[in-house]
Design an enzyme around this catalytic site. Structure first.
Site, PDB file in Angstrom:
ATOM      1  N   ASN A  70      -6.965   6.444   4.366  1.00  0.00           N
ATOM      2  CA  ASN A  70      -8.373   6.784   4.129  1.00  0.00           C
ATOM      3  C   ASN A  70      -8.698   8.252   4.402  1.00  0.00           C
ATOM      4  O   ASN A  70      -9.855   8.651   4.260  1.00  0.00           O
ATOM      5  CB  ASN A  70      -9.300   5.872   4.941  1.00  0.00           C
ATOM      6  CG  ASN A  70      -9.083   5.986   6.432  1.00  0.00           C
ATOM      7  OD1 ASN A  70      -8.214   6.719   6.894  1.00  0.00           O
ATOM      8  ND2 ASN A  70      -9.880   5.244   7.200  1.00  0.00           N
ATOM      9  N   HIS A  83       0.825  -1.213   0.000  1.00  0.00           N
ATOM     10  CA  HIS A  83       0.000   0.000   0.000  1.00  0.00           C
ATOM     11  C   HIS A  83       0.860   1.265   0.000  1.00  0.00           C
ATOM     12  O   HIS A  83       0.344   2.354  -0.271  1.00  0.00           O
ATOM     13  CB  HIS A  83      -0.894  -0.010   1.244  1.00  0.00           C
ATOM     14  CG  HIS A  83      -2.332   0.314   0.966  1.00  0.00           C
ATOM     15  ND1 HIS A  83      -2.898   0.359  -0.291  1.00  0.00           N
ATOM     16  CD2 HIS A  83      -3.352   0.619   1.825  1.00  0.00           C
ATOM     17  CE1 HIS A  83      -4.178   0.660  -0.198  1.00  0.00           C
ATOM     18  NE2 HIS A  83      -4.473   0.840   1.069  1.00  0.00           N
TER      19      HIS A  83
END
Length: 228
Positions: A66, A19
């Site tokens: 996020n 990620h």
């Protein structure tokens, strides 16, 4: 001026995760082109420099994936940029490992970092999608991307990061074709059929063999050295 944003999660715990390949790409560019030291700004880490004639600001949001859009939106407003002046480098599970693609605008495809950026600046920004492969089932995706690259990944990942850095000045000139060619030259280099180096290759090899003060380790190698 343009803003290059790398997506990832802050901290040593996440540093080598799939990620975080967006962070890795920006680290490689910063190292190779002599950007300023990273400093805290816009709820993230920022470095400044030039790619060709274009002034570039690099941004690694420290808001966690996020909430990446908070950092990006703050930087965009401060520099009075349009969303089309922003390029986001991020992991892409729908691309095979070592594949890199460019995209202008469009949906977020469920990527939490892109979803957050959409919420703060809209969908009209550019992306560099860095393939990390898919675990095979959607339920396995969170654990897959939030896990370190394997040792087997390191060879192709190093080539991808170096290729992205090689092509960064072309990307700054909005020449995505030449940018992708630069990546391809690293990930799928052409070799002469005779197995002997062409004259140009010999010159390149000679130049690479010349002692320099530049640290030739990739951003990934530096990262691994730091935490091992």
């Amino acid at each position: 001026m343009k803003l290059y944003v790398g997506l990832g999660n802050p901290g040593a715990k996440y540093a080598a995760h799939r990620h975080n390949v967006g962070f890795m790409a920006l680290d490689q560019i910063a190292d190779d082109y002599g950007f300023s030291s990273w400093r805290s700004k816009f709820q993230g880490q920022m470095a400044e420099g030039r790619l060709g004639s274009e002034k570039i600001t690099l941004l690694k949001p420290a808001t966690f994936m996020n909430r990446s859009g908070q950092s990006v939106g703050e930087a965009m407003r401060f520099f009075k940029l349009e969303s089309t002046d922003i390029t986001v480098f991020h992991d892409e599970i729908d691309l095979a490992p070592a594949k890199v693609r460019c995209k202008a605008g469009g949906g977020h495809a469920g990527h939490n970092g892109l979803r957050s950026i959409h919420d703060h600046i809209g969908p009209h920004y550019d992306r560099v999608r860095i393939g990390v492969g898919h675990p095979g089932h959607k339920d396995k995706v969170p654990g897959y991307v939030l896990h370190d690259f394997t040792k087997a990944d390191h060879a192709w990942l190093d080539d991808v990061l170096r290729g992205i850095s090689d092509g960064a000045p072309m990307l700054a000139d909005d020449d995505t074709g030449r940018f992708l060619n630069a990546v391809a030259l690293r990930t799928s280099p052409q070799r002469p059929s005779t197995g002997k180096a062409r004259p140009a290759d010999k010159e390149t090899a000679k130049a690479e063999a010349t002692p320099e003060t530049k640290d030739e380790r990739s951003a990934l190698q530096k990262l691994m050295d730091k935490f091992t």
